[in-house]
Design a protein around this motif. Structure first.
Motif, short mmCIF file in Angstrom:
data_model
loop_
_atom_site.label_atom_id
_atom_site.label_comp_id
_atom_site.label_asym_id
_atom_site.label_seq_id
_atom_site.Cartn_x
_atom_site.Cartn_y
_atom_site.Cartn_z
N TYR A 9 0.83 -1.21 0.00
CA TYR A 9 0.00 0.00 0.00
C TYR A 9 0.86 1.26 0.00
O TYR A 9 0.57 2.23 -0.71
N SER A 10 1.94 1.22 0.76
CA SER A 10 2.83 2.38 0.87
C SER A 10 3.40 2.77 -0.49
O SER A 10 3.42 3.95 -0.85
N SER A 11 3.83 1.80 -1.28
CA SER A 11 4.35 2.10 -2.63
C SER A 11 3.21 2.54 -3.54
O SER A 11 3.40 3.42 -4.38
N TRP A 12 2.05 1.92 -3.40
CA TRP A 12 0.91 2.26 -4.25
C TRP A 12 0.54 3.74 -4.10
O TRP A 12 0.12 4.37 -5.06
N LEU A 13 0.74 4.28 -2.92
CA LEU A 13 0.40 5.69 -2.67
C LEU A 13 1.14 6.64 -3.61
O LEU A 13 0.64 7.72 -3.91
N ASN A 14 2.30 6.23 -4.10
CA ASN A 14 3.06 7.08 -5.04
C ASN A 14 2.25 7.40 -6.30
O ASN A 14 2.43 8.46 -6.89
N GLN A 15 1.35 6.51 -6.67
CA GLN A 15 0.51 6.74 -7.85
C GLN A 15 -0.47 7.89 -7.64
O GLN A 15 -1.04 8.41 -8.60
N LEU A 16 -0.68 8.29 -6.39
CA LEU A 16 -1.66 9.34 -6.10
C LEU A 16 -1.03 10.73 -6.04
O LEU A 16 -1.74 11.71 -5.89
N GLN A 17 0.29 10.80 -6.18
CA GLN A 17 0.97 12.10 -6.03
C GLN A 17 0.59 13.12 -7.09
O GLN A 17 0.62 14.31 -6.82
N ASP A 18 0.24 12.64 -8.27
CA ASP A 18 -0.04 13.58 -9.37
C ASP A 18 -1.53 13.79 -9.62
O ASP A 18 -1.90 14.36 -10.65
N ILE A 19 -2.35 13.35 -8.70
CA ILE A 19 -3.80 13.57 -8.87
C ILE A 19 -4.08 15.07 -8.81
O ILE A 19 -3.59 15.78 -7.94
N ASP A 20 -4.89 15.51 -9.74
CA ASP A 20 -5.30 16.90 -9.77
C ASP A 20 -6.04 17.27 -8.48
O ASP A 20 -6.80 16.45 -7.94
N ASP A 21 -5.81 18.48 -7.99
CA ASP A 21 -6.44 18.94 -6.74
C ASP A 21 -7.96 18.78 -6.75
O ASP A 21 -8.56 18.44 -5.74
N SER A 22 -8.58 19.04 -7.91
CA SER A 22 -10.04 18.96 -7.98
C SER A 22 -10.53 17.53 -7.75
O SER A 22 -11.59 17.31 -7.17
N LEU A 23 -9.74 16.54 -8.17
CA LEU A 23 -10.13 15.14 -7.97
C LEU A 23 -9.76 14.65 -6.56
O LEU A 23 -10.44 13.80 -6.00
N TRP A 24 -8.69 15.19 -6.01
CA TRP A 24 -8.20 14.78 -4.69
C TRP A 24 -9.28 14.95 -3.61
O TRP A 24 -9.41 14.12 -2.73
N SER A 25 -10.04 16.04 -3.72
CA SER A 25 -11.03 16.37 -2.67
C SER A 25 -12.47 16.10 -3.09
O SER A 25 -13.39 16.38 -2.34
N LYS A 26 -12.66 15.56 -4.29
CA LYS A 26 -14.01 15.31 -4.80
C LYS A 26 -14.48 13.93 -4.35
O LYS A 26 -13.73 12.95 -4.43
N PRO A 27 -15.74 13.81 -3.86
CA PRO A 27 -16.24 12.48 -3.50
C PRO A 27 -16.13 11.51 -4.68
O PRO A 27 -16.40 11.90 -5.82
N ILE A 28 -15.72 10.26 -4.41
CA ILE A 28 -15.52 9.30 -5.49
C ILE A 28 -16.85 8.83 -6.08
O ILE A 28 -16.88 8.29 -7.17
N ALA A 29 -17.94 9.06 -5.35
CA ALA A 29 -19.30 8.77 -5.83
C ALA A 29 -20.25 9.49 -4.87
O ALA A 29 -19.83 9.94 -3.80
N THR A 30 -21.50 9.60 -5.26
CA THR A 30 -22.49 10.27 -4.41
C THR A 30 -22.55 9.58 -3.05
O THR A 30 -22.67 8.37 -2.97
N GLY A 31 -22.40 10.39 -1.99
CA GLY A 31 -22.47 9.85 -0.64
C GLY A 31 -21.21 9.13 -0.18
O GLY A 31 -21.20 8.52 0.88
N LYS A 32 -20.15 9.19 -0.99
CA LYS A 32 -18.88 8.52 -0.65
C LYS A 32 -17.82 9.55 -0.29
O LYS A 32 -18.00 10.74 -0.50
#
Length: 164
Positions: A15-38
């Protein structure tokens, strides 16, 4: 340490290595719910940090003393994680914290004896998992947490694919 134990702990550390894939996520997606109510990606990462911290600060010391494992009520515990993600903590800070916390946890697990990892214990007073009938132990909980990681990783991957 036997190879089965090593494989479980290594799978948990992935999991720790997998987190590296999240470093370049756009700010708008980082804080957006992944689905309604999620939750958002940031809330999910904070959620896993809080569980790693609980394992490190509460569960492992309790197991080392030979006491049972105590898990908090999920909803209030998870709300604290969500609130933390929304507190203004930056994406890079949250990811760094997540990697550090998981690495601390992995280091601690690697220090424990096989006897400690596999010793049957209660989880909130219950001796066996109600779903599998398996006796609770720290290694069993680690396997459960790997499944928990995978559940949330799949949610995030699906969300990011949908968003591109």
């Amino acid at each position: 340490m036997r190879s089965e134990t090593k494989n479980i702990i290594n799978a948990f550390s992935d999991y720790s290595s997998w987190l590296n894939q999240l470093q370049d996520i756009d700010d708008s997606l980082w804080s957006k719910p992944i689905a309604t109510g999620k939750w958002s990606v940031s809330e999910i990462v904070a959620h896993i940090i809080k569980w790693d911290h609980h394992l490190l600060s509460e569960i492992i010391p309790s197991v080392q003393k030979g006491d049972g494992m105590v898990f908090p009520e999920y909803d209030p515990f998870n709300k604290k994680a969500s609130d933390y993600a929304k507190s203004g903590v930056s994406q890079s800070q949250l990811l760094e914290e997540a990697k550090n916390k998981r690495n601390q946890l992995i280091n601690k697990l690697n220090e424990l004896s096989r006897e400690t990892l596999y010793k049957p214990l209660t989880a909130n007073g219950i001796t066996h998992c109600p779903h599998t009938g398996t006796p609770y132990s720290l290694i069993y909980i680690v396997k459960e947490m790997i499944d928990h990681d995978h559940h949330h990783q799949k949610q995030i991957i699906h969300f990011l694919k949908q968003s591109n």
